[in-house]
Design an enzyme around this catalytic site. Structure first.
Site, short mmCIF file in Angstrom:
data_model
loop_
_atom_site.label_atom_id
_atom_site.label_comp_id
_atom_site.label_asym_id
_atom_site.label_seq_id
_atom_site.Cartn_x
_atom_site.Cartn_y
_atom_site.Cartn_z
N TYR A 52 0.83 -1.22 0.00
CA TYR A 52 0.00 0.00 0.00
C TYR A 52 0.85 1.26 0.00
CZ TYR A 52 -4.04 -2.87 0.09
OH TYR A 52 -4.98 -3.78 -0.29
N ARG A 55 1.70 1.94 -3.58
CA ARG A 55 0.56 2.48 -4.35
C ARG A 55 0.25 3.89 -3.89
NH1 ARG A 55 -3.89 -2.06 -3.88
NH2 ARG A 55 -5.15 -0.63 -5.14
N GLN A 89 -15.37 1.97 -6.54
CA GLN A 89 -14.61 0.82 -6.02
C GLN A 89 -13.14 1.22 -5.87
OE1 GLN A 89 -15.88 -3.08 -8.14
NE2 GLN A 89 -16.39 -1.44 -9.56
N HIS A 107 -14.78 0.52 -1.18
CA HIS A 107 -13.63 -0.34 -0.86
C HIS A 107 -12.57 0.40 -0.06
CE1 HIS A 107 -14.83 -3.19 -4.35
NE2 HIS A 107 -15.54 -3.38 -3.27
N GLY A 175 -15.96 1.89 -16.27
CA GLY A 175 -14.61 1.36 -16.08
C GLY A 175 -14.48 0.30 -15.01
N THR A 176 -15.49 -0.61 -14.96
CA THR A 176 -15.35 -1.72 -14.01
C THR A 176 -15.57 -3.04 -14.74
OG1 THR A 176 -16.13 -2.74 -11.96
CG2 THR A 176 -17.77 -1.48 -13.23
N SER A 177 -14.73 -4.02 -14.41
CA SER A 177 -14.76 -5.31 -15.10
C SER A 177 -15.88 -6.21 -14.58
CB SER A 177 -13.41 -6.03 -14.91
OG SER A 177 -13.20 -6.25 -13.52
N LEU A 201 -14.07 0.08 -22.03
CA LEU A 201 -13.32 -0.23 -23.26
C LEU A 201 -13.83 -1.53 -23.87
CD1 LEU A 201 -9.50 0.33 -22.50
CD2 LEU A 201 -11.03 1.76 -23.89
N ASP A 202 -14.14 -2.48 -22.98
CA ASP A 202 -14.52 -3.83 -23.44
C ASP A 202 -15.90 -4.20 -22.92
OD1 ASP A 202 -11.22 -4.82 -22.30
OD2 ASP A 202 -11.84 -4.10 -24.29
C1 BV8 Z 1 -17.10 -9.76 0.41
C2 BV8 Z 1 -9.51 -2.59 -2.23
C3 BV8 Z 1 -18.43 -10.78 2.05
C4 BV8 Z 1 -8.20 -3.29 -2.03
C5 BV8 Z 1 -10.78 -4.24 -3.47
C6 BV8 Z 1 -16.15 -16.33 -5.97
C7 BV8 Z 1 -17.10 -15.83 -6.85
C8 BV8 Z 1 -17.66 -14.56 -6.66
C9 BV8 Z 1 -17.29 -13.77 -5.57
C10 BV8 Z 1 -16.33 -14.27 -4.72
C11 BV8 Z 1 -15.77 -15.53 -4.90
N1 BV8 Z 1 -14.87 -15.72 -3.91
C12 BV8 Z 1 -14.85 -14.64 -3.11
C13 BV8 Z 1 -15.75 -13.76 -3.59
C14 BV8 Z 1 -16.06 -12.43 -3.00
C15 BV8 Z 1 -14.98 -11.45 -3.40
C16 BV8 Z 1 -14.89 -11.35 -4.89
O1 BV8 Z 1 -15.76 -10.78 -5.54
N2 BV8 Z 1 -13.80 -11.93 -5.44
C17 BV8 Z 1 -13.62 -11.89 -6.87
C18 BV8 Z 1 -12.13 -11.63 -7.15
C19 BV8 Z 1 -14.05 -13.22 -7.44
N3 BV8 Z 1 -15.40 -10.17 -2.86
C20 BV8 Z 1 -15.02 -9.81 -1.63
O2 BV8 Z 1 -14.24 -10.44 -0.96
C21 BV8 Z 1 -15.65 -8.55 -1.10
N4 BV8 Z 1 -16.18 -8.82 0.21
O3 BV8 Z 1 -17.57 -10.44 -0.47
O4 BV8 Z 1 -17.41 -9.86 1.74
C22 BV8 Z 1 -19.69 -10.02 2.12
C23 BV8 Z 1 -20.34 -9.59 0.98
C24 BV8 Z 1 -21.53 -8.92 1.09
C25 BV8 Z 1 -22.07 -8.67 2.34
C26 BV8 Z 1 -21.38 -9.10 3.47
C27 BV8 Z 1 -20.18 -9.77 3.37
C28 BV8 Z 1 -14.63 -7.45 -0.94
C29 BV8 Z 1 -14.16 -7.01 -2.30
C30 BV8 Z 1 -13.30 -5.78 -2.14
C31 BV8 Z 1 -11.84 -6.13 -2.32
N5 BV8 Z 1 -11.06 -4.89 -2.37
N6 BV8 Z 1 -10.11 -3.09 -3.47
C32 BV8 Z 1 -7.16 -2.78 -2.98
O5 BV8 Z 1 -7.49 -2.08 -3.95
O6 BV8 Z 1 -5.98 -3.09 -2.72
S1 BV8 Z 1 -11.30 -4.85 -4.96
C33 BV8 Z 1 -10.35 -4.14 -6.17
O7 BV8 Z 1 -10.44 -4.98 -7.29
C34 BV8 Z 1 -10.89 -2.83 -6.64
O8 BV8 Z 1 -11.36 -2.03 -5.59
C35 BV8 Z 1 -11.94 -3.20 -7.61
O9 BV8 Z 1 -13.18 -3.36 -6.98
C36 BV8 Z 1 -11.49 -4.55 -8.08
C37 BV8 Z 1 -11.01 -4.45 -9.50
O10 BV8 Z 1 -12.13 -4.22 -10.25
P1 BV8 Z 1 -12.25 -2.98 -11.27
O11 BV8 Z 1 -12.32 -1.70 -10.51
O12 BV8 Z 1 -13.38 -3.33 -12.13
O13 BV8 Z 1 -10.90 -2.92 -12.07
P2 BV8 Z 1 -10.38 -3.94 -13.17
O14 BV8 Z 1 -8.95 -3.64 -13.39
O15 BV8 Z 1 -10.80 -5.33 -12.82
O16 BV8 Z 1 -11.21 -3.54 -14.49
C38 BV8 Z 1 -10.96 -2.32 -15.14
C39 BV8 Z 1 -12.06 -2.14 -16.16
O17 BV8 Z 1 -11.92 -0.87 -16.75
C40 BV8 Z 1 -11.99 -3.16 -17.27
O18 BV8 Z 1 -13.29 -3.60 -17.59
C41 BV8 Z 1 -11.40 -2.37 -18.45
O19 BV8 Z 1 -11.92 -2.81 -19.69
C42 BV8 Z 1 -11.89 -0.99 -18.16
N7 BV8 Z 1 -11.03 0.09 -18.63
C43 BV8 Z 1 -9.66 0.14 -18.61
N8 BV8 Z 1 -9.25 1.33 -19.08
C44 BV8 Z 1 -10.38 2.04 -19.40
C45 BV8 Z 1 -11.50 1.25 -19.10
N9 BV8 Z 1 -12.76 1.68 -19.32
C46 BV8 Z 1 -12.91 2.92 -19.83
N10 BV8 Z 1 -11.88 3.74 -20.13
C47 BV8 Z 1 -10.60 3.33 -19.93
N11 BV8 Z 1 -9.58 4.15 -20.24
#
Ligand code: BV8
Length: 227
Positions: A52, A55, A89, A107, A175-177, A201-202
């Site tokens: 952290y 970052r 997020q 987040h 901008g979220t995947s 983008l996608d």
């Molecule tokens: C929870 C802070 C319980 C930390 C973050 C299996 C299946 C489904 C879910 C789960 C599973 N196993 C576990 C889970 C739950 C888990 C989860 O979802 N895991 C995923 C990986 C499968 N979630 C959790 O653990 C959450 N907590 O579930 O607790 C609960 C739930 C409800 C109620 C009570 C209890 C906690 C999740 C939070 C984790 N912390 N961030 C840190 O940053 O260090 S998440 C972190 O990753 C980000 O904050 C963000 O949310 C995520 C990344 O996602 P994006 O923001 O979308 O970014 P990404 O790079 O992926 O995508 C970028 C997008 O932008 C792309 O689409 C791209 O095409 C586009 N783009 C790029 N450039 C551009 C653009 N678009 C436009 N213009 C551009 N120029």
């Protein structure tokens, strides 16, 4: 008209903040899920602090500035008198620096720290990792952690987000995947009459949930859509 905006790393990409997909979900060879978890922090606090602090230092680099997408959202909010909530997020502070007022960082925030003992939230200081891991340190103020929601932890403001989703007449995801839950589930909490727009983008796994999926860069498509 009630408006709910959800942003992800893609809105900050053109400001120079790397997205998670760009990094293929990796940081220095560690998978995010292996570093951004409470278990990782207990197992190796200095590795997580290092993750952290790196970052944070790059976010505070003068070259990282809000881009036209952040600014267009702030201007739109200022002109819009109805209900407006910007849920992000992202843990960067670019929406706030762009002038957005009603921001819910579900987040957490990279520039804030939280005391694990008292839950008190502080502005981050780089010396915190020495302070926190050294109870004999003159300024030891309890075990300090980044004020960030790790995988497996409850995101912030969920009740407020769910209420905003239920009442939204316009929902824009930018901008979220749509991989991380519960954030990726918000679109499905909106009412059938809510107009749903995705700007990315996608395509994403959620694209079929939207009335319109605008393909392109946020810095171009967000100002164009909000005009
Ligand atoms: C929870 C802070 C319980 C930390 C973050 C299996 C299946 C489904 C879910 C789960 C599973 N196993 C576990 C889970 C739950 C888990 C989860 O979802 N895991 C995923 C990986 C499968 N979630 C959790 O653990 C959450 N907590 O579930 O607790 C609960 C739930 C409800 C109620 C009570 C209890 C906690 C999740 C939070 C984790 N912390 N961030 C840190 O940053 O260090 S998440 C972190 O990753 C980000 O904050 C963000 O949310 C995520 C990344 O996602 P994006 O923001 O979308 O970014 P990404 O790079 O992926 O995508 C970028 C997008 O932008 C792309 O689409 C791209 O095409 C586009 N783009 C790029 N450039 C551009 C653009 N678009 C436009 N213009 C551009 N120029």
């Amino acid at each position: 008209m009630n408006i709910l905006i959800l942003t992800g790393a893609g809105i900050s990409a053109e400001s120079g903040v790397p997205t998670f997909r760009d990094a293929n979900g990796l940081w220095e060879g560690h998978r995010f899920e292996d570093v951004a978890t409470p278990q990782a922090f207990r197992r190796n606090p200095s590795l997580v602090h290092h993750f952290y602090n790196q970052r944070r230092r790059s976010l505070l680099d003068v070259r990282i500035q809000p881009n036209p997408a952040h600014r267009a959202l702030a201007e739109f909010e200022a002109e819009h008198r109805g209900g407006f909530l910007l849920v992000t997020q992202n843990i960067d502070d670019l929406h706030v620096r762009a002038g957005s007022k009603n921001v819910l960082a579900m987040h957490g925030e990279l520039l804030k720290a939280r005391c694990e003992t008292t839950e008190e939230i502080f502005p981050w200081r780089d010396d915190l990792d020495e302070t926190t891991t050294n109870p004999n340190h003159p300024e030891f103020i309890g075990t300090m952690r980044p004020h960030v929601v790790w995988f497996g932890e409850m995101p912030l403001g969920l009740a407020r987000i769910e209420e905003a989703a239920r009442n939204a007449d316009l929902f824009i995801a930018i901008g979220t995947s749509a991989v991380v839950y519960p954030a990726a589930g918000i679109v499905r909490q909106t009412k059938p009459t809510c107009r749903k727009i995705e700007i990315n983008l996608d395509a994403t796994p959620n694209s079929s949930e939207f009335d319109q999926s605008i393909r392109g860069k946020a810095s171009i498509e967000v100002p164009a859509f909000l005009k």
